[in-house]
Design a protein around this motif. Structure first.
Motif, PDB file in Angstrom:
ATOM      1  N   GLU A 105       0.824  -1.189   0.000  1.00 25.73           N
ATOM      2  CA  GLU A 105       0.000   0.000   0.000  1.00 25.73           C
ATOM      3  C   GLU A 105       0.871   1.257   0.000  1.00 25.73           C
ATOM      4  N   GLU A 106       0.457   2.261  -0.751  1.00 23.25           N
ATOM      5  CA  GLU A 106       1.201   3.525  -0.768  1.00 23.25           C
ATOM      6  C   GLU A 106       0.801   4.343   0.453  1.00 23.25           C
ATOM      7  N   GLN A 107       1.802   4.907   1.143  1.00 23.62           N
ATOM      8  CA  GLN A 107       1.527   5.706   2.332  1.00 23.62           C
ATOM      9  C   GLN A 107       1.053   7.097   1.938  1.00 23.62           C
ATOM     10  N   GLN A 108       0.121   7.603   2.713  1.00 24.73           N
ATOM     11  CA  GLN A 108      -0.369   8.954   2.475  1.00 24.73           C
ATOM     12  C   GLN A 108       0.615   9.960   3.041  1.00 24.73           C
ATOM     13  N   SER A 109       0.707  11.105   2.367  1.00 21.60           N
ATOM     14  CA  SER A 109       1.506  12.198   2.913  1.00 21.60           C
ATOM     15  C   SER A 109       0.744  12.795   4.090  1.00 21.60           C
ATOM     16  N   PRO A 110       1.422  13.558   4.953  1.00 23.56           N
ATOM     17  CA  PRO A 110       0.713  14.189   6.072  1.00 23.56           C
ATOM     18  C   PRO A 110      -0.435  15.085   5.589  1.00 23.56           C
ATOM     19  N   PHE A 111      -0.241  15.706   4.440  1.00 22.37           N
ATOM     20  CA  PHE A 111      -1.271  16.590   3.901  1.00 22.37           C
ATOM     21  C   PHE A 111      -2.516  15.797   3.488  1.00 22.37           C
ATOM     22  N   GLN A 112      -2.303  14.676   2.807  1.00 19.74           N
ATOM     23  CA  GLN A 112      -3.430  13.828   2.398  1.00 19.74           C
ATOM     24  C   GLN A 112      -4.115  13.221   3.617  1.00 19.74           C
ATOM     25  N   ALA A 113      -3.317  12.774   4.580  1.00 20.88           N
ATOM     26  CA  ALA A 113      -3.860  12.122   5.773  1.00 20.88           C
ATOM     27  C   ALA A 113      -4.625  13.102   6.663  1.00 20.88           C
ATOM     28  N   ALA A 114      -4.324  14.384   6.576  1.00 17.92           N
ATOM     29  CA  ALA A 114      -4.953  15.378   7.445  1.00 17.92           C
ATOM     30  C   ALA A 114      -6.325  15.829   6.946  1.00 17.92           C
ATOM     31  N   ILE A 115      -6.667  15.523   5.707  1.00 14.12           N
ATOM     32  CA  ILE A 115      -7.931  16.019   5.143  1.00 14.12           C
ATOM     33  C   ILE A 115      -9.137  15.447   5.883  1.00 14.12           C
ATOM     34  N   LYS A 116      -9.206  14.134   6.000  1.00 17.91           N
ATOM     35  CA  LYS A 116     -10.362  13.509   6.647  1.00 17.91           C
ATOM     36  C   LYS A 116     -10.475  13.904   8.122  1.00 17.91           C
ATOM     37  N   PRO A 117      -9.390  13.829   8.920  1.00 15.44           N
ATOM     38  CA  PRO A 117      -9.502  14.283  10.311  1.00 15.44           C
ATOM     39  C   PRO A 117      -9.866  15.767  10.416  1.00 15.44           C
ATOM     40  N   GLY A 118      -9.319  16.589   9.528  1.00 16.57           N
ATOM     41  CA  GLY A 118      -9.642  18.017   9.559  1.00 16.57           C
ATOM     42  C   GLY A 118     -11.122  18.262   9.318  1.00 16.57           C
ATOM     43  N   LEU A 119     -11.667  17.574   8.324  1.00 14.36           N
ATOM     44  CA  LEU A 119     -13.103  17.707   8.048  1.00 14.36           C
ATOM     45  C   LEU A 119     -13.933  17.179   9.216  1.00 14.36           C
ATOM     46  N   THR A 120     -13.508  16.050   9.780  1.00 10.91           N
ATOM     47  CA  THR A 120     -14.233  15.461  10.908  1.00 10.91           C
ATOM     48  C   THR A 120     -14.230  16.396  12.111  1.00 10.91           C
ATOM     49  N   ILE A 121     -13.064  16.903  12.472  1.00  7.78           N
ATOM     50  CA  ILE A 121     -12.965  17.797  13.631  1.00  7.78           C
ATOM     51  C   ILE A 121     -13.737  19.090  13.365  1.00  7.78           C
ATOM     52  N   GLY A 122     -13.653  19.609  12.154  1.00  2.95           N
ATOM     53  CA  GLY A 122     -14.401  20.813  11.802  1.00  2.95           C
ATOM     54  C   GLY A 122     -15.895  20.609  11.923  1.00  2.95           C
ATOM     55  N   LEU A 123     -16.376  19.467  11.442  1.00  2.00           N
ATOM     56  CA  LEU A 123     -17.812  19.181  11.533  1.00  2.00           C
ATOM     57  C   LEU A 123     -18.250  18.936  12.975  1.00  2.00           C
ATOM     58  N   VAL A 124     -17.388  18.291  13.777  1.00  2.00           N
ATOM     59  CA  VAL A 124     -17.709  18.087  15.195  1.00  2.00           C
ATOM     60  C   VAL A 124     -17.792  19.438  15.907  1.00  2.00           C
ATOM     61  N   SER A 125     -16.831  20.319  15.654  1.00  2.00           N
ATOM     62  CA  SER A 125     -16.856  21.627  16.315  1.00  2.00           C
ATOM     63  C   SER A 125     -18.045  22.453  15.830  1.00  2.00           C
ATOM     64  N   LEU A 126     -18.379  22.316  14.561  1.00  2.00           N
ATOM     65  CA  LEU A 126     -19.539  23.017  14.019  1.00  2.00           C
ATOM     66  C   LEU A 126     -20.826  22.492  14.650  1.00  2.00           C
ATOM     67  N   ALA A 127     -20.931  21.182  14.792  1.00  2.00           N
ATOM     68  CA  ALA A 127     -22.114  20.597  15.441  1.00  2.00           C
ATOM     69  C   ALA A 127     -22.208  21.060  16.891  1.00  2.00           C
ATOM     70  N   LEU A 128     -21.078  21.082  17.587  1.00  2.00           N
ATOM     71  CA  LEU A 128     -21.045  21.550  18.966  1.00  2.00           C
ATOM     72  C   LEU A 128     -21.489  23.015  19.050  1.00  2.00           C
ATOM     73  N   THR A 129     -21.038  23.820  18.111  1.00  2.00           N
ATOM     74  CA  THR A 129     -21.424  25.238  18.073  1.00  2.00           C
ATOM     75  C   THR A 129     -22.926  25.390  17.866  1.00  2.00           C
ATOM     76  N   PHE A 130     -23.484  24.655  16.912  1.00  2.00           N
ATOM     77  CA  PHE A 130     -24.913  24.783  16.636  1.00  2.00           C
ATOM     78  C   PHE A 130     -25.760  24.208  17.769  1.00  2.00           C
ATOM     79  N   VAL A 131     -25.311  23.134  18.414  1.00  2.00           N
ATOM     80  CA  VAL A 131     -26.047  22.589  19.565  1.00  2.00           C
ATOM     81  C   VAL A 131     -26.067  23.631  20.687  1.00  2.00           C
TER      82      VAL A 131
END
Length: 182
Positions: A2-28
């Motif tokens: 398997e080809e390893q992801q660069s830190p930039f590629q690997a950070a996309i999904k966690p960044g979106l997840t954390i952003g959506l969690v913080s956004l959900a927390l803000t709206f709640v």
């Protein structure tokens, strides 16, 4: 293999997840009581959650790339994760303050100004003894932080804070392969 992801590629999904969690927390918090968004403890809880999630995703990434990660890789992963999360949060806050509830910015600006006045009093400064022009300037500068340009400028300053936090997280997440030491 398997080809390893660069830190930039690997950070996309966690960044979106954390952003959506913080956004959900803000709206709640907004739907429960909009003044919670201006409270110090809400910010502290969000910051702790932010740290915990980045460390969690950083350890996952470290495991994916073989269990070891240099400081530079850990810094890049953390910083890009925070930038993506911050962009998602910025978009959500712009929508909240300018589309969903335009009056919320004024409420939070007034709350922040009152908090500033309370802090000044606790340090011995009497706000009544201050020049009214200075107080008005403080109030207007607080309100400017909730405008679109103020939010963009705050995100720009936030990038500096993200870099500092990424340095700390990079030190936490790095792990050296000691078997390579001679």
């Amino acid at each position: 293999m398997e080809e390893q992801q660069s830190p930039f590629q690997a950070a996309i999904k966690p960044g979106l997840t954390i952003g959506l969690v913080s956004l959900a927390l803000t709206f709640v918090a907004y739907f429960i009581d909009s003044t919670l968004l201006g409270s110090a403890w809400f910010g502290l809880v969000a910051l702790v959650l932010f740290f915990v999630l980045i460390i969690y995703f950083g350890k996952q990434y470290r495991t994916e790339i073989g269990g070891f990660m240099s400081f530079g890789t850990a810094f890049n992963f953390s910083f890009i994760t925070m930038v993506i999360s911050g962009l998602v949060g910025l978009i959500g806050q712009v929508l909240l303050f300018h589309v969903v509830d335009p009056s919320l910015a004024g409420v939070l600006a007034d709350q922040a100004f009152e908090t500033q006045m309370s802090m000044m009093e606790s340090f011995g400064q009497d706000p009544d003894a201050m020049d009214p022009a200075v107080l008005e300037e403080m109030k207007s500068s607080t309100a400017k932080g909730f405008t679109l340009s103020g939010q963009l400028m705050n995100f720009g300053f936030g990038l500096i804070v993200y870099a500092i936090i990424a340095l700390i997280l990079g030190a936490i997440l790095k792990k050296r392969d000691k078997s390579l030491d001679y």
